[in-house]
Design an enzyme around this catalytic site. Structure first.
Site, PDB file in Angstrom:
ATOM      1  CG  LEU A 215      -1.609  -0.959   1.358  1.00  0.00           C
ATOM      2  CD1 LEU A 215      -2.580  -0.497   2.785  1.00  0.00           C
ATOM      3  CD2 LEU A 215      -2.733  -1.671   0.752  1.00  0.00           C
ATOM      4  CG  ASP A 216       0.236   4.320  -2.464  1.00  0.00           C
ATOM      5  OD1 ASP A 216       1.093   3.259  -2.947  1.00  0.00           O
ATOM      6  OD2 ASP A 216      -0.819   4.884  -3.181  1.00  0.00           O
ATOM      7  NE  ARG A 217       6.244   7.278   5.442  1.00  0.00           N
ATOM      8  CZ  ARG A 217       7.692   7.507   5.301  1.00  0.00           C
ATOM      9  NH1 ARG A 217       8.393   8.206   4.234  1.00  0.00           N
ATOM     10  NH2 ARG A 217       8.590   7.812   6.712  1.00  0.00           N
TER      11      ARG A 217
ATOM     12  CB  THR B 108      -3.028   3.566   0.845  1.00  0.00           C
ATOM     13  OG1 THR B 108      -2.863   4.952   0.494  1.00  0.00           O
ATOM     14  CG2 THR B 108      -4.289   2.974   0.964  1.00  0.00           C
TER      15      THR B 108
ATOM     16  NE  ARG C 223      -2.741   8.718  -3.944  1.00  0.00           N
ATOM     17  CZ  ARG C 223      -1.195   9.282  -4.101  1.00  0.00           C
ATOM     18  NH1 ARG C 223      -0.420   7.876  -3.723  1.00  0.00           N
ATOM     19  NH2 ARG C 223      -1.072  10.599  -3.842  1.00  0.00           N
TER      20      ARG C 223
END
EC number: 5.4.99.-
Length: 340
Positions: free
Chosen positions: A144-146, A148, A246
């Site tokens: 996951l993105d940092r 998120t 996103r």
């Protein structure tokens, strides 16, 4: 002489692959030479290196401590400690509710990631030993993105890593997210496009037509409720590309609230006073058809605060009760790790 007994997490691999992990600084020619000279044996016998290891096999290395230390290299594996929010755990896998702000995997700057926290957790719990870390490293299987939040799956054992890697690769695991987006969405949809990543800026662009070096993307979404200017959206990630949710939603003019990279700056500015500094995107549900399991994780406190400020809590709770079986007062996930 050093002796190693093959455990479950080492079993099933070729002998030379195991030796490459045990003597990670040694050239392959070295341990093949040691095998020929019987300075490395398998179950007391000469080996070639292509044998498939079985649980209980005995590996003996007739090497000096100096030689072993030189080729084993630095066996210290990075680890970190904090209270993880464990959604599910068995002997092979663990599902963790990652807070926003925590990296999923190690970065070059040395900031602790979920991988280091996982190793620290398993060491502290006694499910992993320092000796086992020499030839096996537990790891996360999705990223996951940092900023998120939400569920990340990790393999505690080789069997767990193999199972998770297979279902993520085959896309048989269903991943659902909750997010708040700009604008009013009233109908569910399944959108497709092409995503191109700029490696220098770590930013992606989405187009309707294929362009060179682009990857196909598919995103499904279902509105849960809106107040005219903000929509609470459930998103199914049908392909897992960098920043897909996103960028894809931004491309149809419904950017995520708080998204500084793909969002609407003026729209985001309205929420800075509420403490929103990153995209409100949360991986809240995983469905594994192979095992019949469904895992869920409520949104973090800040996310829920904005939901209530936008008067969308009724839609949120209805979704929880329908899909997750949670009580209405059980609405916040634990932001338990200090990542700053």
């Amino acid at each position: 002489m050093k002796e190693f007994i093959i455990e479950e997490n080492e079993a099933g691999q070729r002998f030379d692959k195991y030796l490459a992990k045990l003597l990670r600084e040694a050239p392959k020619s070295f341990f093949y030479k040691m095998l020929r000279k019987k300075n490395i044996t398998l179950n007391g016998k000469k080996a070639t290196g292509n044998e498939k290891l079985q649980k209980g096999d005995a590996v003996k290395l007739f090497l000096s401590d100096e030689t072993f230390g030189k080729f084993a290299g630095n066996t210290q594996v990075e680890r970190a400690y904090c209270q993880l929010d464990i959604i599910y755990e068995d002997k092979d896998i663990v599902v963790i509710n990652k807070p926003a702000g925590m990296l999923s995997q190690p970065a070059d700057d040395g900031t602790p990631s979920l991988v280091e926290y996982l190793i620290g957790y398993l060491l502290q719990k006694g499910d992993l030993t320092e000796e086992q870390l020499q030839t096996f490293r537990p790891s996360v299987c999705n990223r996951l993105d940092r900023n998120t939040s939400g569920m990340v799956c990790a393999g505690k054992s080789l069997a767990g890593l193999q199972f998770l890697s297979e279902i993520f690769h085959d896309r048989t695991l269903h991943k659902y997210y909750l997010c708040l987006v700009k604008g009013k969405i009233e109908k569910k949809s399944h959108i497709k496009g092409w995503l191109h990543k700029d490696q220098k800026t770590n930013k992606v662009t989405v187009s309707r037509e294929k362009i060179p070096d682009s990857l196909a993307i598919e995103t499904g979404y279902r509105p849960l409720g809106n107040n005219g200017r903000v929509t609470l959206l459930e998103v199914e990630l049908l392909t897992g590309r960098t920043h897909q949710i996103r960028a894809h939603l931004s491309s149809i003019e419904h950017p995520l609230l708080g998204d500084g990279k793909y969002g609407d700056r003026e729209f985001n500015r309205q929420y800075t006073g509420e403490g929103v500094k990153y995209q409100l995107l949360h991986a809240y549900k995983l469905v594994i058809p192979q095992t019949g399991q469904t895992f869920t994780a409520p949104v973090p406190e800040l996310f829920y605060h904005i939901i209530t400020e936008e008067h969308l809590e009724e839609a949120y709770h209805e979704n929880l009760e329908r899909n997750m079986g949670l009580r209405q007062d059980d609405h916040t996930g634990g932001d338990r790790c200090d990542t700053h």
